[in-house]
Design an enzyme around this catalytic site. Structure first.
Site, short mmCIF file in Angstrom:
data_model
loop_
_atom_site.label_atom_id
_atom_site.label_comp_id
_atom_site.label_asym_id
_atom_site.label_seq_id
_atom_site.Cartn_x
_atom_site.Cartn_y
_atom_site.Cartn_z
N ASP A 165 -59.68 -18.84 32.86
CA ASP A 165 -60.58 -19.81 32.56
C ASP A 165 -60.25 -20.70 31.59
O ASP A 165 -60.49 -20.53 30.49
CB ASP A 165 -61.96 -19.23 32.59
CG ASP A 165 -62.48 -18.85 33.99
OD1 ASP A 165 -61.69 -18.17 34.89
OD2 ASP A 165 -63.66 -18.63 34.20
N LYS A 228 -64.75 -25.74 37.09
CA LYS A 228 -65.78 -24.99 36.84
C LYS A 228 -66.68 -25.98 36.04
O LYS A 228 -66.13 -26.76 35.20
CB LYS A 228 -65.39 -23.71 35.96
CG LYS A 228 -66.39 -22.77 35.21
CD LYS A 228 -65.79 -21.84 34.60
CE LYS A 228 -66.63 -20.91 33.66
NZ LYS A 228 -65.81 -19.93 32.87
N LYS A 264 -66.87 -23.17 40.76
CA LYS A 264 -67.56 -22.13 40.02
C LYS A 264 -68.82 -22.85 39.10
O LYS A 264 -68.25 -23.41 37.79
CB LYS A 264 -66.74 -21.52 39.00
CG LYS A 264 -67.36 -20.34 38.20
CD LYS A 264 -66.35 -19.29 37.49
CE LYS A 264 -67.02 -18.43 36.40
NZ LYS A 264 -66.02 -17.71 35.73
#
Length: 328
Positions: A165, A228, A264
């Site tokens: 991430d 995300k 996400k």
């Protein structure tokens, strides 16, 4: 009782081709707009338009568990805390409840930790099929020296992280320097190698939904496997309007390229009812394919505890104390 097949809860790391990216198309980026008032009105209707009860709600909540990136990102993380979190990831709901629900073998989607805890998590999850996600590139601000951010990705992959991430440089979005954002994302994607890359936009710091839409598109052009919302450390994290903006960018990208990119939402999703809203939004806007862990995750820590309480209420008719469903 509508339940999931246990096989659907195990994460397929590559269930479809990864996003190969494409050359930066500045004309496409410049054409992207976001009607903020319309987006906010659409998001506000979700709670009234989608409602599931009883066994249907239980089935959706079980689905939500399989999509959680169970997360601990605190300065006081210890090996013991991460090991307990990994045990919870392997057994997210009390065995007696899973047996009654016909869902033995259910696990979360991944465990998300800082780089320093990757090896601990990998050892704790060995044999489970649950991947480890590492937050990287100077998380959460993304302001450490650039060569160190790239090196950090390589170190996390070497330690066993299957997902990375990364955080983008917000200044590139705020100044409209799309070429710089694209080049940065391409290099980070290359550094991840076989590990999937989730690009964290930190949407609460991007000022406008138009910036969110354009940043989403540029990151996908550069090869992000997921986009995300947040690090969870911003003042404003995941919201339904931001989510609607980002998933419509995903839909546009798929329409243009044929490539599916994951989504996400992270930060502030703590209640089972919130998870149901996000699942409804994903199904409405992108369809059933985005209700699988290879294309949708919740970044959460406390969400699982509330879902477990709701499932116990469904089975017994009584709410248990929250401390009976601790993360570790």
């Amino acid at each position: 009782m509508h339940t999931l097949s246990p096989s659907t809860t195990q994460l397929p790391q590559v269930a479809h081709p990864r996003n190969p990216g494409m050359p930066l198309d500045l004309d496409w980026v410049a054409a992207v707009q976001a009607n903020t008032s319309a987006i906010e009105r659409r998001a506000a209707t979700l709670g009234g338009r989608r409602s599931v009860k009883k066994e249907f709600q239980a089935a959706w909540l079980l689905k939500a568990i399989s999509l959680i990136d169970l997360t601990t990102l605190s300065g006081d993380d210890t090996a013991g805390r991460v090991q307990r979190l990994c045990a919870k990831a392997r057994q997210p709901v009390s065995p007696w409840m899973l047996e009654k629900l016909g869902m033995e073998g259910l696990t979360v989607g991944a465990v998300c930790v800082y780089h320093d805890m990757v090896e601990t998590a990998v050892r704790a999850l060995e044999g489970s099929g649950i991947p480890v996600a590492a937050v990287s590139t100077g998380f959460p601000a993304g302001l450490s020296p650039y060569h160190l951010r790239i090196a950090e990705i390589g170190e996390s992959v070497k330690a066993g992280a299957q997902e990375i991430d990364i955080v983008i440089s917000r200044r590139h979005v705020l100044t409209g320097n799309w070429q710089a954002l694209y080049d940065e994302m391409c290099e980070m994607r290359a550094a991840c190698g076989a590990a999937h890359v989730k690009a964290i936009l930190a949407t609460g710091e991007l000022a406008t939904l138009r910036n969110v839409a354009r940043a989403s598109l540029v990151c996908m052009m550069a090869g992000a496997d997921f986009i995300k919302t947040s690090t969870g450390k911003e003042a404003v994290n995941a919201t339904l309007p931001v989510s609607l903006t980002m998933i419509r960018a995903i839909r546009d990208y798929q329409d243009r390229t044929g490539v599916k990119v994951g989504y996400k939402p992270a930060g502030g999703i703590a209640k089972a009812k919130d998870a149901l809203l996000y699942l409804a939004l994903m199904k409405d806007e992108l369809g059933h394919a985005w209700l699988q862990p290879d294309l949708f995750r919740f970044g959460a820590s406390s969400l699982l505890g509330d879902i477990e309480r709701q499932l116990e209420h469904y089975l017994t008719g009584h709410y248990s104390a929250a401390n009976r469903h601790a993360m570790g």
